[in-house]
Design an enzyme around this catalytic site. Sequence first.
Site, mmCIF file in Angstrom:
data_model
loop_
_atom_site.group_PDB
_atom_site.id
_atom_site.type_symbol
_atom_site.label_atom_id
_atom_site.label_comp_id
_atom_site.label_asym_id
_atom_site.label_seq_id
_atom_site.Cartn_x
_atom_site.Cartn_y
_atom_site.Cartn_z
ATOM 1 N N ASP A 1 -73.678 18.932 39.940
ATOM 2 C CA ASP A 1 -72.536 18.929 39.025
ATOM 3 C C ASP A 1 -72.869 18.139 37.757
ATOM 4 O OD1 ASP A 1 -72.456 16.395 40.128
ATOM 5 O OD2 ASP A 1 -70.388 16.517 40.822
ATOM 6 N N SER A 2 -74.083 17.587 37.708
ATOM 7 C CA SER A 2 -74.590 17.009 36.456
ATOM 8 C C SER A 2 -74.674 18.056 35.363
ATOM 9 C CB SER A 2 -75.977 16.392 36.682
ATOM 10 O OG SER A 2 -76.835 17.298 37.368
ATOM 11 N N GLU B 1 -70.510 13.673 47.905
ATOM 12 C CA GLU B 1 -70.638 12.253 47.599
ATOM 13 C C GLU B 1 -69.677 11.441 48.463
ATOM 14 O OE1 GLU B 1 -70.033 11.474 43.473
ATOM 15 O OE2 GLU B 1 -71.550 12.918 42.798
ATOM 16 N N GLU C 1 -78.823 7.307 45.148
ATOM 17 C CA GLU C 1 -78.897 7.218 43.691
ATOM 18 C C GLU C 1 -78.658 5.798 43.208
ATOM 19 O OE1 GLU C 1 -77.084 9.262 39.615
ATOM 20 O OE2 GLU C 1 -76.485 10.024 41.576
#
Length: 287
Positions: free
Chosen positions: A46-47, A117, A184
Amino acid sequence: MSQPLTPPKMKSMKAQGSPIAMVTAYDYPSARLAEEAGVDVLLVGDSLGNVVLGYETTVPVTLEDMIYHTRAVVRGAPRTMIVTDMPFATYRGSKEQTLRNAARLMQEGGAHAVKLEGGAELGDEIALLVSAGIPVIGHLGLTPQSVLQIGGYKVQGRDEAEAARLLADAKALEQAGAVAVVLELVVEPAAAAVSRALSIPTIGIGAGRGCDGQVLVYHDLIRYGSGIRDKRFVKPYADVGETIRSAVSQYVSEVKNGRFPEESHAFQTQAQPQEKPTTKLYGGDPK
């Protein structure tokens, strides 16, 4: 690689100490080039909200956006494992909603797995997806969909409490059935500890050398774009943005100065062939 990587093969690669190379992709040409380069896994992240659609965060990205871009990536890389992010607010609402949205990414988008996430609180949702035959990759540490809540892009796991929470969350994700975990912006010792504790692979981005694989954003890796910010955890391997800017600038200059197009770029009419005289088989001269 003739067939896409599978979760059991990923787990086997971890056991054998064979690092997993993952990169993001958002369209057909980037996916095709990445597959030709030999990547193990492509992440339709989704970046894309940041690097393709121009949003400040990933929050505005929709499920339809992810399906659309996943389709393009699948067409470009038919022999590579494709993982797609579930975007903001497409899970955590209800288990039924999570299953429905994940199924759309698989059925309509063609993804081989989805990524969520969050930590232990997602256990039930992950277990449901896994029971429905949907491979799930977890994502811990910095979670960009929660960046407004956590107050920015901050390195995670710096103190013992944070590191312990990361480890507990990672174990919970594995217990729920996740096939891998992305870490991350996690300090290297904490990421290494998580990697040692799990039987499933960890994929690091800004998490140091102790992970079982690495992932970078395509546009960061090749500096594709304008105003690409240098990041400590990114190693650029090319400066495609500058190459593109220079090429387009030269094109504009040549159009303005009349140097493009040249004769070699133009099409001309062909001369009509002259009509040949005919000869009568009987009588008279040719006319």
